[in-house]
Design a protein around this motif. Sequence first.
Motif, PDB file in Angstrom:
ATOM      1  N   SER A 282       0.855  -1.316  -0.073  1.00 49.27           N
ATOM      2  CA  SER A 282      -0.272   0.028  -0.053  1.00 49.27           C
ATOM      3  C   SER A 282       0.907   1.212   0.169  1.00 49.27           C
ATOM      4  N   LEU A 283       0.354   2.233  -0.492  1.00 52.99           N
ATOM      5  CA  LEU A 283       1.023   3.493  -0.745  1.00 52.99           C
ATOM      6  C   LEU A 283      -0.123   4.758  -0.782  1.00 52.99           C
ATOM      7  N   ARG A 284      -0.420   5.233   0.448  1.00 51.78           N
ATOM      8  CA  ARG A 284      -1.548   6.132   0.366  1.00 51.78           C
ATOM      9  C   ARG A 284      -1.173   7.604   0.894  1.00 51.78           C
ATOM     10  N   VAL A 285      -1.666   8.645   0.178  1.00 55.22           N
ATOM     11  CA  VAL A 285      -1.289   9.881   0.488  1.00 55.22           C
ATOM     12  C   VAL A 285      -2.641  10.668   1.012  1.00 55.22           C
ATOM     13  N   ASP A 286      -2.334  11.644   1.811  1.00 51.17           N
ATOM     14  CA  ASP A 286      -3.377  12.341   2.637  1.00 51.17           C
ATOM     15  C   ASP A 286      -3.111  13.778   1.953  1.00 51.17           C
ATOM     16  N   ILE A 287      -4.209  13.865   1.177  1.00 46.81           N
ATOM     17  CA  ILE A 287      -4.019  15.456   0.503  1.00 46.81           C
ATOM     18  C   ILE A 287      -5.002  16.623   1.323  1.00 46.81           C
ATOM     19  N   SER A 288      -5.197  16.333   2.524  1.00 41.98           N
ATOM     20  CA  SER A 288      -6.160  17.332   3.307  1.00 41.98           C
ATOM     21  C   SER A 288      -5.378  18.670   3.274  1.00 41.98           C
ATOM     22  N   LYS A 289      -4.088  18.695   3.507  1.00 39.51           N
ATOM     23  CA  LYS A 289      -3.367  20.042   3.738  1.00 39.51           C
ATOM     24  C   LYS A 289      -3.566  20.659   2.245  1.00 39.51           C
ATOM     25  N   THR A 290      -3.437  20.021   1.091  1.00 39.45           N
ATOM     26  CA  THR A 290      -3.480  20.653  -0.100  1.00 39.45           C
ATOM     27  C   THR A 290      -4.897  21.031  -0.267  1.00 39.45           C
ATOM     28  N   GLN A 291      -5.894  20.467   0.141  1.00 37.97           N
ATOM     29  CA  GLN A 291      -7.229  20.825  -0.016  1.00 37.97           C
ATOM     30  C   GLN A 291      -7.640  21.955   0.972  1.00 37.97           C
ATOM     31  N   LYS A 292      -7.110  22.070   2.079  1.00 37.94           N
ATOM     32  CA  LYS A 292      -7.629  23.039   3.135  1.00 37.94           C
ATOM     33  C   LYS A 292      -7.043  24.357   2.805  1.00 37.94           C
ATOM     34  N   LEU A 293      -5.396  24.296   2.714  1.00 38.69           N
ATOM     35  CA  LEU A 293      -4.729  25.375   2.721  1.00 38.69           C
ATOM     36  C   LEU A 293      -4.772  26.250   1.151  1.00 38.69           C
ATOM     37  N   LEU A 294      -5.063  25.376   0.197  1.00 41.16           N
ATOM     38  CA  LEU A 294      -5.393  26.035  -1.117  1.00 41.16           C
ATOM     39  C   LEU A 294      -6.849  25.997  -1.851  1.00 41.16           C
ATOM     40  N   GLY A 295      -7.699  25.375  -0.893  1.00 43.82           N
ATOM     41  CA  GLY A 295      -9.069  25.323  -1.416  1.00 43.82           C
ATOM     42  C   GLY A 295      -9.060  24.407  -2.760  1.00 43.82           C
ATOM     43  N   TRP A 296      -8.196  23.566  -2.994  1.00 40.15           N
ATOM     44  CA  TRP A 296      -8.285  22.871  -4.148  1.00 40.15           C
ATOM     45  C   TRP A 296      -8.979  21.562  -4.049  1.00 40.15           C
ATOM     46  N   ARG A 297      -9.402  20.995  -4.918  1.00 43.18           N
ATOM     47  CA  ARG A 297     -10.022  19.561  -5.142  1.00 43.18           C
ATOM     48  C   ARG A 297      -9.593  18.941  -6.362  1.00 43.18           C
ATOM     49  N   PRO A 298      -9.548  17.960  -6.492  1.00 45.37           N
ATOM     50  CA  PRO A 298      -9.312  16.969  -7.857  1.00 45.37           C
ATOM     51  C   PRO A 298     -10.339  17.338  -8.787  1.00 45.37           C
ATOM     52  N   GLN A 299      -9.964  17.897  -9.964  1.00 45.56           N
ATOM     53  CA  GLN A 299     -11.139  18.313 -10.952  1.00 45.56           C
ATOM     54  C   GLN A 299     -11.685  17.075 -11.919  1.00 45.56           C
ATOM     55  N   VAL A 300     -10.802  15.681 -11.882  1.00 37.19           N
ATOM     56  CA  VAL A 300     -11.325  14.759 -12.589  1.00 37.19           C
ATOM     57  C   VAL A 300     -11.624  13.472 -11.559  1.00 37.19           C
ATOM     58  N   SER A 301     -12.463  12.884 -11.800  1.00 36.26           N
ATOM     59  CA  SER A 301     -12.499  11.471 -10.821  1.00 36.26           C
ATOM     60  C   SER A 301     -11.774  10.481 -11.455  1.00 36.26           C
ATOM     61  N   VAL A 302     -11.395   9.506 -10.670  1.00 38.60           N
ATOM     62  CA  VAL A 302     -10.453   8.272 -11.386  1.00 38.60           C
ATOM     63  C   VAL A 302     -11.150   7.954 -12.743  1.00 38.60           C
ATOM     64  N   ASP A 303     -12.438   7.461 -12.614  1.00 38.44           N
ATOM     65  CA  ASP A 303     -13.107   6.684 -13.545  1.00 38.44           C
ATOM     66  C   ASP A 303     -12.832   7.690 -14.668  1.00 38.44           C
TER      67      ASP A 303
END
Length: 320
Positions: A282-303
């Motif tokens: 497994s290799l999992r990343v926590d992007i909560s800092k990216t989301q909170k500090l920058l107000g950023w969200r992934p624009q495209v879903s995995v599918d």
Amino acid sequence: MKGLVTGATGFVGSAVVEHLAASSSWQPVLGLRRKPEVTMAYPWALIGELSSESDWSEALRDCSAVVHCAARVHVMDDTEADPLAAFRSANVQGTLNLARQAAQAGVARFVFISSIKVNGEQTTRDTFFTAEDEPAPRDPYGISKLEAERGLFVLAEETGMEVVIIRPPLVYGPGVRANFASMMRWLDKGVPLPFGAIHNRRSLVARSNLVDLIMTCLEHPAAANQVFLAGDGEDLSTTQLLHRVGQALGKPARLLPIPIKLLEIAAGVAGKHAIAQRLCGSLRVDISKTQKLLGWRPQVSVDQALNETAQAYLNSQNSS
């Protein structure tokens, strides 16, 4: 404003160039390194190899920002007598040489595309890497990226040039190569694969999501002198990924439920421990800092990203 993109003909760099060119506020300047024969419709400077001797003065003229994608990339079977020295030459000395010249040229922000390998090689199924973790790189590539990060932050303190670090996990998207492309070929041909019983969790990042994050980091005030992890916000097991790529290709994955222990034993006999780790660990990343500090969200879903990747693969097969 002008932004220099290094590695501008690479998988990520070429997409950054397209986004800069489409922006109303940015003009891309290209630092081409390995493909001088490629013709592109933007200003460019042919620099040569990424090293401590590279002269970036022409490319940096009037630039406000740098997106540094060029690197000596990780390879599974490195043939260098001293891999760490080779990685340091390009990824540390070459990067810091560019950054010093950028600071001297008045560049305001330097966005460095690092790697999740700075954090380490794997997590457990239920834990995550975060941007605040103590770095623990295990291989020469990860070590070189960490040393470059640290050198950049020292330079930022000395010069006032803002530095932004982005650590992506595996990047995929239309035109992806290496192992991801091999996986699509196997699935497209209907090859039975022994990966039907893997219950790990791995984070990925679609190239379009990574580029959107890069564009955010170019301008967001809160990005200055920060480290961010990138990801799609949905983690998949190897088995799930193969099934979903197969669906995107219109070719259901033929997966055999071979126990992980047997896969690991077979990989050990074949001397492929690293491949087994990527497939089973497994290799999992926590992007909560990216989301909170920058107000950023992934624009495209995995599918959506997998569908775009699969369609580009199928188009290339039909045209060849």
